[in-house]
Design a protein around this motif. Structure first.
Motif, PDB file in Angstrom:
ATOM      1  N   ASP A 649       0.811  -1.222   0.000  1.00 55.87           N
ATOM      2  CA  ASP A 649       0.000   0.000   0.000  1.00 55.87           C
ATOM      3  C   ASP A 649       0.842   1.269   0.000  1.00 55.87           C
ATOM      4  O   ASP A 649       0.448   2.284  -0.553  1.00 55.87           O
ATOM      5  N   LEU A 775       8.800   5.503  -2.329  1.00 59.32           N
ATOM      6  CA  LEU A 775       8.319   6.029  -3.615  1.00 59.32           C
ATOM      7  C   LEU A 775       8.695   5.092  -4.758  1.00 59.32           C
ATOM      8  O   LEU A 775       7.851   4.724  -5.573  1.00 59.32           O
ATOM      9  N   TRP A 778       6.873   1.731  -4.548  1.00 58.56           N
ATOM     10  CA  TRP A 778       5.463   1.898  -4.920  1.00 58.56           C
ATOM     11  C   TRP A 778       5.343   2.055  -6.433  1.00 58.56           C
ATOM     12  O   TRP A 778       4.469   1.459  -7.066  1.00 58.56           O
TER      13      TRP A 778
ATOM     14  N   PHE C 176       2.152   9.577   6.992  1.00 57.92           N
ATOM     15  CA  PHE C 176       3.285   8.979   6.300  1.00 57.92           C
ATOM     16  C   PHE C 176       4.395  10.016   6.362  1.00 57.92           C
ATOM     17  O   PHE C 176       4.319  11.063   5.731  1.00 57.92           O
ATOM     18  N   LYS C 228     -10.155   3.744   1.153  1.00 59.34           N
ATOM     19  CA  LYS C 228      -9.009   3.160   0.449  1.00 59.34           C
ATOM     20  C   LYS C 228      -9.307   3.039  -1.049  1.00 59.34           C
ATOM     21  O   LYS C 228      -8.417   3.155  -1.886  1.00 59.34           O
ATOM     22  N   ALA C 243       8.454  12.296  -2.757  1.00 61.26           N
ATOM     23  CA  ALA C 243       7.126  11.829  -3.145  1.00 61.26           C
ATOM     24  C   ALA C 243       6.595  12.652  -4.316  1.00 61.26           C
ATOM     25  O   ALA C 243       6.590  13.888  -4.253  1.00 61.26           O
ATOM     26  N   GLU C 246       1.462  11.992  -7.674  1.00 65.72           N
ATOM     27  CA  GLU C 246       0.668  10.759  -7.838  1.00 65.72           C
ATOM     28  C   GLU C 246       0.784   9.882  -6.592  1.00 65.72           C
ATOM     29  O   GLU C 246      -0.200   9.303  -6.124  1.00 65.72           O
ATOM     30  N   TYR C 247       2.013   9.774  -6.112  1.00 62.51           N
ATOM     31  CA  TYR C 247       2.246   8.963  -4.913  1.00 62.51           C
ATOM     32  C   TYR C 247       1.515   9.576  -3.719  1.00 62.51           C
ATOM     33  O   TYR C 247       0.872   8.872  -2.926  1.00 62.51           O
ATOM     34  N   HIS C 250      -2.153   8.821  -3.868  1.00 63.57           N
ATOM     35  CA  HIS C 250      -2.386   7.444  -3.429  1.00 63.57           C
ATOM     36  C   HIS C 250      -2.277   7.331  -1.907  1.00 63.57           C
ATOM     37  O   HIS C 250      -3.118   6.704  -1.251  1.00 63.57           O
ATOM     38  N   LEU C 251      -1.241   7.969  -1.360  1.00 67.50           N
ATOM     39  CA  LEU C 251      -1.029   7.869   0.089  1.00 67.50           C
ATOM     40  C   LEU C 251      -2.168   8.504   0.888  1.00 67.50           C
ATOM     41  O   LEU C 251      -2.451   8.077   2.007  1.00 67.50           O
ATOM     42  N   VAL C 254      -4.634   5.873   1.397  1.00 64.07           N
ATOM     43  CA  VAL C 254      -4.130   4.831   2.306  1.00 64.07           C
ATOM     44  C   VAL C 254      -4.104   5.355   3.747  1.00 64.07           C
ATOM     45  O   VAL C 254      -4.541   4.674   4.684  1.00 64.07           O
ATOM     46  N   MET C 255      -3.604   6.570   3.924  1.00 66.31           N
ATOM     47  CA  MET C 255      -3.531   7.128   5.287  1.00 66.31           C
ATOM     48  C   MET C 255      -4.938   7.383   5.835  1.00 66.31           C
ATOM     49  O   MET C 255      -5.186   7.189   7.023  1.00 66.31           O
TER      50      MET C 255
END
Lengths: 791, 155, 264
Positions: A649, A775, A778, C176, C228, C243, C246-247, C250-251, C254-255
């Motif tokens: 994740d 990063l 992922w 994160f 999620k 980061a 896009e990341y 996504h996070l 998730v967070m």
């Protein structure tokens, strides 16, 4: 084994002062009348200095002097190793002045030296120096530096090439590839790292008007080397007028081997101003000026027969030197790298080409492992990939290609002759300790928890115990690499040990005390180890390349041999016996077959109070010095196994198990040895998962120029380590010691990355570069699943 | 220039400082207490940790004037004569230090950690050392030392 | 750093008076951001007004069922407060993850919120809980407070005195962290309140902001899976070495799901 003898985990003698705040590091030293230096540094990666106006700054409060390149009238910093290119031409050796004259070549280059009554005043004044720069395009990329048409760092270095060197038998290697059943190819980057010893560099220069003697206190791993380089090549101060002291030093990892501009500047300025001058780096300056590590771009190919037996290896590497040549930079990607490409394998034909390039970046030089981690990473990634392509077991392909136990001494095709080793033994011990066999059930458990678990292995060798002087001399070293040790027995029998090695965390004061106390049979409290001062120590080459015990310890053994030989003659005289009959054991001299004996203390006292003494045959006193020049490198090796869990994740990789079984030869203090492995492995994990030195490709600004962006391993990033030794003895030094300082950083990075790739392999991920940050992991997962979805 | 006065390791200390003088500079330069170290300039490394009124803080991220009137404890004040504090002893017993540079800050942080959590788990220790960077030990033996030190501090 | 005049007023009123009288004065609370900034010579205030000596700005009290925290209360005090742990445990969790223990011993809630660092933790709680920021002049609703990167609704001469957090039915925070600085790459605070679901995100944009998409998803179904599954756009999100946008997008999902799972 006694409680304090060889092989005992004796608590460290140096700890009391460090734990009570009584250590004496360079920045803790203050000289009477001391003034402070601040160095104005280039904000540009590449620029001409059109004009420097210091007038406003000169009248700022507290300012004593401001010096620029125009004022500096001494020499440049020398390179200590010369490499010749394939065509026989010598490497390009550009000038490296401590203060830039007309051009700056990296962000952080020295532009002006400001000296004031306080550090704050010097820094305030520096803001008022007006420098007019004419900016030039910069070249940053290692891979692109030698391409035509790129910005040129040095006019003499065409296409930024410092040297284009090779090693090995090209024809034999081509022939091996011609008959290969399969060839595995890999492209790898070994990223640039910042050493980041916790103590920033510092230097205090002092000049004694009465004697004309200069003293430099500096954060160095090798004060005698600094004295030689700075005295003879840079400032022209003869050794007898120059004292260099490296007091307690807060970590080095290679970065404090080299001779730096600031050392020369404070010494030079102290002479001019007749006042002590202190400079201490801020961490930001450390990022911009401490020699950095690694920075290779490589392509490698491995030729195999149908059974996965290695036939030949071809490697082509570009190594970044930065903007100048640091002290030992040229030997790192050559003789400390390509010579290790046989690894622990019987590959019969190897050919390596290494091109070194200049870029507008901070210099690159030896960092913990220096060349050997790069070789190991390349080989162990390549071997894992070969196993996958050959559909062979990762462990089996290694076993199949290991140098057999009975093949030592083993001559590799890349110059080295390994003296001893048993790669099967370290492998088996590591497999067992890590429960390799039980891994698949742990992987299945992790899967139930939504985690991707992987295991990775690395079987490595390194060459250290640096180094046989004649051999390295023939390879381009401009210095000998022996070590010097002195044993001074005092009249009451206690001993001061003088060693030319330097301890900056390694615990020499304890290890060497154990060695001496055990050999001479005297209590460990009666031994004191002195190091780090050129006025006290006869000579020395310092500490790096895991050499202190193997080379420095051997010099002490030789000195003790001389001590014991002389002491036996004194004892023989006292016991009225023949020297040939005198035996020495547990601190007592006896005559074989009799009950006659004299204790150590009596012999020591007699040596200094020679009333009853063979004075016509023997000088009084009991003090001996020995120089030890090793006959070969030493070859520690071993097996590291890493087990990780990846959170799909977030891309976070957690190290859940790390096992290191190392063959380091004789162990004097197991506690210290384990600590060295822990630290080395932490730095290797740092490289594999966290650390990356990144420059902006256009501007040349260091993007990871502080601990806010450069990711140092912290306590919660690391696991507990399972560490063991499984040793064969070095055959050519008197201790059998191989060295332990670097093994952790050498063996671990490929084990970690191989584990990450193993974890991600069910998703079809085949490659990931260091550091495998969340990063990157992922992104790898993301693009692999996108690929699967597309299919 | 302002005058500051504080108690350092049980003794009264007073000096004139600039407003911009950091506490760590005051300790090192004015009082000669060089056991407190400076390892970075971004408040990350924790080599400079001291206790102010019983709490561990980074003395590089505090002005000397802000400590006016406070009670400061540095690494030099921990041992009782020759007898080391149990946490110092634990670092020695467990080889929790190598070059010694991060050690004073590490020990000062560890003592504060244990004060707030007398029996920390390994995970709590690792989390609690987030503000202290060591480049030598890989933390393995530091974690062991803090655990042992915690047990010893309980007596 | 450059030198400056130093003042340590004994009351918020005195502090405001000093602030009004100086042209280039700055307030220092815990100093965890300001002092490093001064050390890097990135700011050059004429005067520093230290709020550290003002007793009225410190302390935690239960008020109208929620919690009121004085601006100069340290993160460590919030983390360890039994009142906070009992009333809004997520706030104690958030405080326990700020910086490191040494930072938490000096850093203050008021300093963090006034600074509006895009990667700070507290703004997520202030916004996520719909808190009220009290100043020496007025009260400001959380939704009106954060204006941009290092920008807030605070006017010249305005000093945060306390922040009042109403008690949610349930709340959780998950972050994160940037592996190097330990600031938030993404932090998500979720709260189920009597007025509806609130989701605040820090680290991802120019300042803390509420995510309507995630609030919508949780309003329908307050479960980890509900958020999620939400695919957020990366447009306008921060992107750096650690980061990509896009990341981060996504996070955030998730967070958010972890914050919901941890909510209590």
């Amino acid at each position: 084994m006694t409680a304090t003898g060889i092989g005992a985990s004796v608590k460290r003698k140096e700890d009391y002062r460090f734990l009570t705040g009584q250590g004496s590091y360079t920045d803790d030293i203050n000289r009477h009348g001391q003034v402070y230096a601040y160095i104005l540094r280039s904000p540009h990666a590449h620029a001409e200095i059109a004009k420097i106006d210091t007038s406003a700054a000169e009248s700022a409060p507290g300012v004593i002097a401001i010096f620029t390149g125009a004022d500096y009238d001494k020499g440049g910093l020398p390179a200590g190793w010369q490499i010749h290119s394939k065509d026989g031409s010598p490497m390009i050796e550009p000038p490296h002045l401590p203060l830039c004259k007309d051009r700056v070549r990296h962000v952080g280059d020295q532009v002006a030296l400001v000296i004031a009554e306080t550090y704050a005043q010097a820094k305030d004044a520096a803001e008022q120096i007006d420098v007019t720069y004419k900016e030039l395009p910069a070249i940053i990329s290692t891979a692109d530096a030698d391409k035509p048409g790129k910005p040129q760092v040095w006019a003499d270095a065409k296409n930024n090439t410092c040297f284009d060197w090779h090693l090995g038998d090209k024809a034999a290697t081509d022939a091996a590839f011609a008959k290969a059943h399969h060839v595995t190819k890999i492209d790898l980057v070994n990223q640039r790292l910042v050493p980041n010893a916790m103590e920033p560099r510092a230097a205090v220069g002092d000049y004694d008007r009465a004697t004309g003697e200069y003293t430099l206190y500096t954060t160095s791993q090798n004060p005698h080397v600094i004295r030689l380089l700075m005295g003879a090549f840079v400032l022209q101060i003869p050794e007898h007028k120059l004292r260099v002291v490296a007091p307690d030093v807060g970590g080095g990892f290679g970065s404090k081997i080299f001779h730096y501009a600031e050392e020369a500047l404070v010494t030079w300025a102290a002479g001019k101003l007749r006042r002590p001058v202190k400079w201490t780096a801020e961490r930001g300056e450390s990022f911009l000026t401490d020699a950095q590590g690694r920075d290779h771009v490589s392509h490698a190919e491995l030729a195999m027969d149908k059974d996965g037996k290695f036939l030949g290896l071809r490697v082509s590497t570009v190594a970044n030197m930065g903007a100048y040549l640091s002290t030992f930079a040229p030997c790192v990607p050559t003789y400390l790298y390509a010579t290790l490409l046989a690894g622990v394998y019987t590959t019969p034909a190897i050919y390596a080409e290494v091109k070194a390039v200049f870029t507008n970046t901070v210099v690159v030089d030896a960092y913990r492992g220096a060349g050997r981690p790069e070789a190991t990473y390349l080989l162990e990634r390549l071997v894992d990939k070969a196993a996958r392509e050959m559909k062979m077991d990762r462990v089996e392909i290694r076993r199949k290609n290991f140098i057999p136990r009975d093949a030592f001494p083993y001559q590799t095709p890349v110059a080295l002759q390994y003296d001893s080793g048993d790669y099967f033994a370290t492998l088996e011990a590591a497999l067992k300790a890590s429960d390799w066999a039980g891994f698949e059930s742990r992987r299945a458990d992790a899967k139930k928890r939504g985690k991707l678990r992987g295991i990775g292995i690395s079987t490595y060798i390194e060459a250290c115990g640096i180094a046989p002087s004649a051999v390295v001399g023939s390879l381009g070293a401009r210095a000998g690499l022996y070590e010097c040790g002195s044993i001074r027995v005092h009249p009451t029998g206690s001993v001061t040990v003088f060693t030319g090695t330097h301890s900056h965390g390694q615990g020499h004061e304890t290890t060497f005390s154990q060695l001496v106390s055990d050999t001479l049979g005297i209590p460990i409290e009666n031994v004191e180890v002195s190091h780090g001062d050129t006025n006290k120590i006869p000579f020395g080459m310092g500490t790096y390349g895991s050499r202190s015990l193997a080379v420095g310890g051997s010099a002490l053994v030789k000195a003790m041999d001389k001590i014991v030989a002389k002491a036996k003659r004194i004892a023989a005289h006292l016991m009225e016996a023949s020297v040939a009959d005198v035996e020495f054991k547990n601190g007592t001299f006896t005559v074989a077959g009799t009950d006659k004996n004299v204790p150590w203390g009596t012999v020591a006292l007699t040596a200094y109070v020679p009333h009853n003494y063979p004075i016509t045959e023997l000088e009084p006193g009991l003090e001996e010095t020995a120089f030890y020049d090793p006959l070969n490198f030493t070859y520690p090796g071993g097996c590291h196994i890493c087990e990780v869990e990846v959170d799909p994740d977030t891309g976070v990789t957690q190290i859940v198990n790390f096992t290191a079984v190392d063959d380091i030869g004789r162990v004097i203090n197991p506690m210290i040895v384990e600590g060295q492995v822990h630290g080395g492995v932490a730095q290797g994990i740092g490289q594999a998962l966290l650390e990356n030195c990144v420059y902006d490709e256009e501007s040349g600004q260091l993007l990871t120029g502080s601990l806010m962006d450069y990711c140092m391993p912290r306590a919660d990033d690391l696991p507990n380590f399972k560490v063991a030794t499984q040793s064969t003895m070095c055959t050519h030094n008197p201790l059998g010691a191989k060295g332990v300082g670097e093994v952790g950083a050498i063996g671990s990075p490929p084990a970690v990355i191989n584990a990450v790739l193993d974890a991600l392999s069910p998703l079809g991920v085949e490659d990931i570069s260091m550091p495998a940050t969340p990063l990157k992991v992922w992104q790898a997962i993301h693009s692999a699943s996108a690929k699967v979805a597309a299919e | 220039m302002p005058t500051v006065e504080m108690t350092v390791n049980g003794k009264r200390a007073s000096a004139q400082v600039e407003g911009r003088t950091l506490l760590v500079q005051f300790l090192r330069e004015k009082l000669g207490l060089t056991g407190t170290h400076i390892g970075c300039d971004t408040s990350q490394c924790g080599a400079c940790v001291v206790h102010i009124d019983g709490r561990a803080v980074k003395s590089c991220t505090m002005l000397a004037v802000q400590a006016n009137g406070a009670s400061v404890m540095t690494i030099e004040g921990l041992a009782n004569g020759e007898k080391l504090h149990p946490m110092q002893e634990a670092f020695r017993d467990n080889h929790g230090l190598q070059c010694g540079f991060c050690t004073p800050g590490m020990v000062m942080t560890a003592i504060d950690l244990v004060k707030n959590n007398p029996a920390p788990s390994e995970e709590e220790i690792r989390h609690g050392l987030e503000g202290n960077i060591c480049r030598c030990t890989g933390y393995h033996n530091i974690v062991k030392a803090v655990k042992a030190g915690a047990a010893a501090m309980k007596g | 750093m450059h030198d400056f005049g130093y003042h340590r007023p004994a009351s918020a009123a005195d502090a405001a008076g000093l602030l009004a009288g100086k042209n280039e004065a700055k307030i220092v609370a815990g100093g965890m951001t300001l002092i490093p900034t001064l050390k890097q010579r990135l700011a050059q205030p004429s005067d520093l007004i230290d709020l550290g000596g003002i007793a009225e700005l410190k302390g935690i009290k239960v008020e109208s069922g929620g919690i009121t925290i004085g601006a100069m209360t340290t993160h460590a005090d919030v983390e360890r407060s039994t009142d906070v742990r009992k009333t809004i445990p997520a706030l104690a969790v958030l405080a326990s993850g700020i910086g490191d223990p040494l930072v938490r011993n000096r850093g203050t809630m008021g300093g963090s919120v006034a600074n509006s660092d895009p990667a700070a933790d507290y703004p997520a709680a202030v916004l996520g809980l719909g808190a009220t920021v009290r100043t020496n002049k007025r009260e400001i609703k959380a939704d009106d407070f954060f204006k941009g990167m290092f920008e807030t609704a605070l006017q010249d001469g305005e000093i945060i005195t306390a922040i009042h957090f109403p008690k949610p039915e349930k709340a959780g925070y998950s972050k994160f962290a940037n592996p190097a600085s330990r600031y938030a790459i993404v932090g998500v605070f979720v709260a189920r309140t009597s007025g509806g679901i609130r989701v605040a995100v820090t680290g991802a944009g120019p300042c803390a902001y509420r995510s309507k998409e995630l609030e919508g998803a949780l309003s329908a179904n307050f479960t980890p899976d509900a958020v999620k599954a939400v695919k957020l756009s990366a447009d306008g999100l921060n992107s750096d070495l650690h980061a990509t946008a896009e990341y981060r997008a996504h996070l955030i999902s998730v967070m958010a799901s972890r914050a919901v799972a941890a909510a209590s």
